[in-house]
Design an enzyme around this catalytic site. Structure first.
Site, short mmCIF file in Angstrom:
data_model
loop_
_atom_site.label_atom_id
_atom_site.label_comp_id
_atom_site.label_asym_id
_atom_site.label_seq_id
_atom_site.Cartn_x
_atom_site.Cartn_y
_atom_site.Cartn_z
N LEU A 54 2.57 4.19 1.97
CA LEU A 54 2.67 4.45 3.02
C LEU A 54 1.91 5.21 3.48
O LEU A 54 1.89 7.05 3.09
CB LEU A 54 3.86 5.68 3.32
CG LEU A 54 4.01 5.68 4.69
CD1 LEU A 54 3.76 4.15 5.81
CD2 LEU A 54 5.87 6.12 5.36
N HIS A 55 0.16 4.99 3.04
CA HIS A 55 -0.48 5.68 2.95
C HIS A 55 -1.48 5.49 4.31
O HIS A 55 -0.98 5.03 4.68
CB HIS A 55 -1.85 5.35 1.59
CG HIS A 55 -1.31 5.74 0.35
ND1 HIS A 55 -0.72 7.06 -0.23
CD2 HIS A 55 -0.03 4.82 -0.50
CE1 HIS A 55 0.41 7.37 -1.17
NE2 HIS A 55 0.86 5.86 -1.38
N ALA A 56 -3.00 5.35 3.88
CA ALA A 56 -3.70 5.34 5.09
C ALA A 56 -3.67 4.73 6.62
O ALA A 56 -3.42 4.47 7.55
CB ALA A 56 -5.11 5.26 4.93
N GLU A 111 1.16 -1.30 -0.13
CA GLU A 111 -0.49 -0.20 -0.51
C GLU A 111 0.90 0.88 0.15
O GLU A 111 0.04 2.63 0.27
CB GLU A 111 -0.86 0.21 1.23
CG GLU A 111 -2.08 -1.22 1.59
CD GLU A 111 -2.64 -1.03 2.55
OE1 GLU A 111 -3.07 0.21 2.85
OE2 GLU A 111 -2.63 -2.35 2.53
#
Length: 88
Positions: free
Chosen positions: A15-17, A13
């Site tokens: 370094l997202h939510a 992913e």
């Protein structure tokens, strides 16, 4: 003690939510200052919004800077999350 380490974000992913939230939560109890540097921008790794502002994609290389008494333990936590294999 200060530790600086280059880490490749292997988490699919980036370094997202979700990983940003996981990282900020994991660092709640640590005394060290923790920063992530990406493309010349520096973010406080204890702040979800600060992490998200970097827009780190999967496969990107970031520099992790940890400064404090528990730096060695903290760098392991951060690496685990960035690699997508953090222990729960």
């Amino acid at each position: 003690m200060e530790i600086r380490k280059k880490v490749v974000v292997k988490n699919p992913e980036g370094l997202h939510a979700r990983p940003a939230s996981e990282l900020a939560k994991a660092l709640l109890g640590v005394s060290s200052e923790v920063y992530i540097v990406y493309k010349g921008m520096k973010a406080n790794a204890k702040s979800i919004l600060s992490i998200l502002s970097l827009g780190v994609d999967p496969g990107a290389e970031v520099e992790v800077i940890v400064n404090g008494e528990d730096a060695e333990k903290v760098i392991e936590i951060v690496e685990g999350i960035l690699h997508g294999d953090a222990k729960k």
